[in-house]
Write a protein that holds these residues in place. Structure first.
Motif, mmCIF file in Angstrom:
data_model
loop_
_atom_site.group_PDB
_atom_site.id
_atom_site.type_symbol
_atom_site.label_atom_id
_atom_site.label_comp_id
_atom_site.label_asym_id
_atom_site.label_seq_id
_atom_site.Cartn_x
_atom_site.Cartn_y
_atom_site.Cartn_z
ATOM 1 N N PRO A 164 0.814 -1.226 0.000
ATOM 2 C CA PRO A 164 0.000 0.000 0.000
ATOM 3 C C PRO A 164 0.846 1.274 0.000
ATOM 4 N N TRP A 165 2.013 1.290 0.611
ATOM 5 C CA TRP A 165 2.818 2.523 0.695
ATOM 6 C C TRP A 165 3.289 2.988 -0.673
ATOM 7 N N TRP B 284 1.311 5.894 -1.826
ATOM 8 C CA TRP B 284 1.472 7.159 -1.103
ATOM 9 C C TRP B 284 2.512 8.062 -1.768
ATOM 10 N N PHE B 285 3.471 7.449 -2.494
ATOM 11 C CA PHE B 285 4.551 8.248 -3.093
ATOM 12 C C PHE B 285 4.252 8.663 -4.531
ATOM 13 N N PRO C 12 2.005 10.874 -5.693
ATOM 14 C CA PRO C 12 1.988 12.338 -5.906
ATOM 15 C C PRO C 12 3.400 12.930 -5.921
ATOM 16 N N MET C 13 4.299 12.418 -5.072
ATOM 17 C CA MET C 13 5.655 12.959 -5.011
ATOM 18 C C MET C 13 6.407 12.699 -6.316
ATOM 19 N N MET D 221 5.113 12.098 -9.238
ATOM 20 C CA MET D 221 4.539 12.855 -10.345
ATOM 21 C C MET D 221 4.934 14.323 -10.272
ATOM 22 N N PRO E 165 12.038 9.676 3.680
ATOM 23 C CA PRO E 165 10.651 9.351 4.032
ATOM 24 C C PRO E 165 10.192 8.019 3.428
ATOM 25 N N PHE F 84 11.299 5.253 5.639
ATOM 26 C CA PHE F 84 10.520 5.261 6.865
ATOM 27 C C PHE F 84 9.100 4.749 6.642
ATOM 28 N N LEU F 85 8.404 5.324 5.627
ATOM 29 C CA LEU F 85 6.994 4.982 5.421
ATOM 30 C C LEU F 85 6.820 3.559 4.894
#
Lengths: 448, 448
Positions: free
Chosen positions: A312-313, A316-317, A319-320, A322, A375, A378-379
Motif C-alpha cells: 500500500p505505501w 502514497w509516493f 503524488p511525489m 509525479m 521518508p 521510513f513509510l
C-alpha cells in the motif's frame, strides 16, 4: 482608471453644452488622460466632446482609446468625419484600427481617403501580424546625405513628422536604400554648414519588415534606440518602429506567455475588462484538455492495481513522483521560453542547451532522490529496495522532465509556433503519465 | 552574440598594435556592437583597444558592457583612468556600477571624482532598489519658463545633455518645482520669439522618486513618453527615467516573474551565461521545498489506506483530483499576477476580484465535475455515489484553488512582497494536500 474628480465636471460641461470648457478639457490634459476619462461616456457623448477640440487633438485622443472602443466609435460616426480622422491618424495606429474592422467597412472607408494614403494603408495591412511591418509607422523623417545641417533643419520643419518620429533623421540614397541616420540632437549641436553625411552614424542597424516583433524588441533593447528603421529585402527604408510600440509589445508578449504557461488561452483585453464568459472559455478549454490527460493517468493506474494491494505505501509516493517530474520540467520549459523570448539563445543552439539540461537533470534528480529516500525508507517500514525504487524513479522522472521541458519550446519555435504554446500544466500532465509508468514498471520489476 | 567575422580582425589589430584600426573599430560601429565584440577579450586587451578611442566613446562602449564585466574592468584599471571614466559616465549607469562594487572600492574611487559629482553619486546610490530613484538619471535639460524659443535652443546647445535626454526640456520654477515640459520637436517647429511657457504642456505627468519601477513602466506605456520626469515630495524635479531603461526593466521583470511562477529563484544573468552550479542552486531550493509538501501528501494518504483497500478505483482518480485544483489555481494566480504587474488592477479591488474568481471557480468546477463524472462512473463499475463523489471533489477543489490562487498574489502585494513570490508549483502542492483531504473525507463520509 479615470479621474473620479474630473468625471462629474465633464458631465456638467456636456449638459450645459459648454463648448469652451469642453475644448479646454481636450486641449489642456494629455490626450491619454482625456481618452481614459472619455471611455466612461457613450459614443455620441464622446463625439460631442471631441467636436470642440482641434482636428489634430481629436485624432490624438482617438488614438489613445482602446482598439475595441475605436471600432465602436467608427460605427457611430458620419462618413465625412471618419474619413478626416482616418486620414490624419498615425499610419501604424490607423493600420491597427482598420485591421480590427470588417473588410466591407474598410472598403467603404478607403474611397474617402486620399489616393496616396490609400496605397499606404493597403500596404501596411498586408504585413503578417506581429511582424516588424505590422508594428511600424511610415511617418518618419528622411534626407539625402549631401544637405547641410542648416538645410536639414529647414527641411525637417517642412516635413514636420508626427510626435517623436522626428528625433532620428534617416539618410537615404536615391534608391531609398538606408545609408545611415543622424539624431536631431546631433543636428542641433553641429555647425550649420556641415554636411549631414559627415555627421551620420553609418553603422546601419535595422530590422527586416518580416522580422518578428520580439526580435525588434530585442534589438531596441540592445541599441537603446528611440526608433528602429525597418527595411525591405533590398535594404530600402519602408518604415520605423517607435519605442512606445515596442514597450507595448514587450508588455503584451510577457502577459501572453505567462497566460500560456499557466494554461490560459491569452486574453485580448485586460483581466478586469474581459467579460466572465470569455475568461471561462479561455480557461476551460485547457482545463478540460488536462482533465483528459488525467483520465489517461487514471486508466494507467488501473493496470497496476495488484501492486497497491501488496504494498500500500507504493501509492502514497505517487503524488511525489509525479510532482517532481512536472516541477523540474516546468522549470526547464520556463527558463528556455524566456531565453528564446529575450533572444539570448537561438534554436540552433539546441545541442548545447540539451547538454546543459541533461547535466542539470542528473544533478537535480540525484539530489531529490537522496532526499526522498528518507521518508520512503521510513513509510515503507524500512523496505530498502522499496525506498531505492522511489528514489530511482524520482531521479529518472526529473531527468526526463528536464530534458523534455527544455526541448519542447525549442521544437515549437523551430516549427514556427509559439515556444510558450506548451503550457507548464501540460508538461506536468505528460510527466504524470510518464511518472506512473516508470514508477510501476520499476515496482513490478523490483518489488512484486 | 559577437560578430564571428569581426573577431579575428580585432585580434590582428591587437597583435600588430594597429592604433588607427582600433580607433576606427571603436568609432565606426555602434557602441553596443563594439561592446559585445570586446566581451570576448581579456580585461587588459579591452583597455588596450579602448585607449585608442576618444574619451566619450570609451565611456559609451563601457556603459554597454554587462555590469559584471564592468566591475571586473574597474578592478584592473589604473586609478586615474578610472576616475575619468566614472566622472563621464551617465549618472544612472554610474550608480548601477557603483552599487555593484564593494563599499571600500566606492570610497576609494569617490575622492578622485569632482566634488559636485560626488554628492550626486551618493544621492543616487541612496534610493531603494527598483524604485524610480534607482532607475533615473540626473542628466536632463531644464529651463525657466520665461525664455524664448531662440534662447531655449541656445541654452540647450550649452547644456548639451547626453543622448536622448535632450528631447524633452523641463520647465522649472525658481524652487525647481516642475511646471511643465516642452519637446525639442515643438521648439524646432515654433517661432523663435515665442515664450517657452506658452508652448509647454502643463498637464504635469510625473512619478515620485519612491514609486516602484513597474509603476514607472506602466506610466511610460500609458503616455508614450521618451522620458518620465521624477519628482520629490515637494514636486521638485530630481531626475528622469528614459525609455531604454524602462524597456530593460519590463523585460527583466517579465523574466523574473516567469521564473518565480515556475519555481525558479530568478537568475541574475542570462540562462546561457549563468554557470550550472548556480542554476542547480536556483532550482533545487524550490524543488526540495516542493518535495517536502509532497511528503505531507504521502503522510496524508497513509491515513486513508482503508478506503483504498475497499475501493481500489478511488486511488486512480487521485491524480485527476489533485491536478484540477492545481491547474485552476495556477490559472487564477497567473492572471492576477500579470494584472497587478501591468497596473490594470489595484490591491484595493480585491473584493471585486474575489467575487469574479468565485463565480469563475463555480462555473469551471461544475464543467470539470460533469465531464469527470463520465470516466469515474465507468471506472468505478457504475458506482453512482462513487462517481458523484469524484465529481463533487473536483468542483470543490477547483473552487478553492481558484479562490486561493487569486487571493495569494494580492495578499503578497499588500504585504509589500512580490505578488509572483508564490509559485504555481507551490499552489499546486497546496492544492494536492487540500485535494487529498477533501477527497478522502468525502469518500469516508459517503462510500465507506
Amino acid at each position: 482608471m479615470y479621474d473620479p474628480l474630473l468625471l462629474p465636471e465633464i458631465r456638467e460641461m456636456l449638459l450645459e453644452g459648454d463648448a469652451g470648457a469642453m475644448r479646454e478639457f481636450c486641449e489642456v490634459f494629455h490626450p491619454a488622460t482625456v481618452a481614459e476619462n472619455l471611455e466612461e461616456f457613450t459614443d455620441a457623448e464622446i463625439w460631442e466632446i471631441l467636436t470642440h477640440a482641434s482636428r489634430s487633438r481629436q485624432v490624438e485622443v482617438f488614438e489613445f482609446l482602446p482598439l475595441d472602443r475605436q471600432r465602436e466609435l467608427v460605427g457611430s460616426a458620419d462618413q465625412e468625419r471618419l474619413a478626416g480622422l482616418i486620414e490624419e491618424m498615425a499610419p501604424d495606429d490607423r493600420a491597427d484600427l482598420l485591421s480590427e474592422l470588417e473588410p466591407e467597412q474598410v472598403e467603404a472607408l478607403l474611397p474617402l481617403v486620399a489616393q496616396a494614403e490609400r496605397a499606404e494603408i493597403r500596404k501596411l495591412l498586408s504585413y503578417p501580424e506581429s511582424s516588424a511591418g505590422s508594428l511600424m509607422t511610415t511617418d518618419y523623417a528622411s534626407l539625402p546625405g549631401e544637405v547641410t545641417v542648416r538645410e536639414a533643419l529647414n527641411r525637417l520643419r517642412l516635413q514636420a513628422p508626427d510626435r517623436e518620429t522626428i528625433y532620428y533623421v534617416y539618410i537615404l540614397d536615391d534608391q531609398r536604400v538606408l545609408r545611415g541616420f543622424v539624431s536631431l540632437r546631433k543636428l542641433i549641436l553641429s555647425h550649420p554648414e556641415r554636411r549631414v553625411s559627415d555627421l551620420m552614424d553609418s553603422d546601419i542597424i535595422s530590422v527586416r519588415v518580416t522580422d518578428d516583433q520580439e526580435f525588434v524588441a530585442y534589438k531596441m533593447a540592445k541599441y537603446d534606440f528611440i526608433a528602429m528603421p525597418v527595411v525591405d529585402d533590398q535594404g530600402r527604408l519602408v518604415g520605423i518602429v517607435t519605442h512606445d510600440d515596442v514597450l507595448d509589445v514587450v508588455r503584451e508578449e510577457a502577459t501572453e506567455d505567462a497566460h500560456r504557461l499557466a494554461a490560459v488561452a491569452p486574453l485580448e483585453q485586460s483581466y478586469l475588462t474581459t467579460p466572465l464568459p470569455i475568461i471561462v472559455w479561455k480557461r476551460v478549454v485547457w482545463l478540460v484538455f488536462l482533465l483528459g490527460t488525467a483520465c489517461v493517468t487514471a486508466f494507467t493506474l488501473r493496470q497496476y492495481d495488484s501492486a497497491v494491494d501488496l504494498l500500500p505505501w507504493v501509492a502514497w509516493f505517487l503524488p511525489m513522483v509525479m510532482a517532481s517530474g512536472g516541477n523540474a520540467g516546468s522549470q526547464s520549459a520556463t527558463l528556455i521560453i524566456r531565453t528564446l523570448a529575450l533572444n539570448e539563445a537561438q534554436v540552433s543552439q539546441w545541442r548545447m542547451i540539451a547538454g546543459r539540461e541533461v547535466i542539470l537533470g542528473l544533478v537535480l534528480g540525484l539530489v531529490l532522490a537522496s532526499i526522498a529516500f528518507v521518508p520512503a525508507y521510513f513509510l515503507s517500514h524500512y523496505h530498502l529496495t522499496g525506498a531505492l525504487t522511489v528514489a530511482a524513479t524520482i531521479a529518472m522522472v526529473v531527468l526526463v522532465g528536464t530534458f523534455v521541458g527544455s526541448m519542447l519550446p525549442i521544437l515549437f519555435k523551430s516549427l514556427g509556433m509559439d515556444p510558450a504554446l506548451m503550457s507548464n500544466p501540460f508538461i506536468a500532465a505528460l510527466s504524470d503519465v510518464g511518472a506512473v509508468t516508470i514508477y510501476y514498471t520499476l515496482v513490478f520489476a523490483l518489488l512484486v
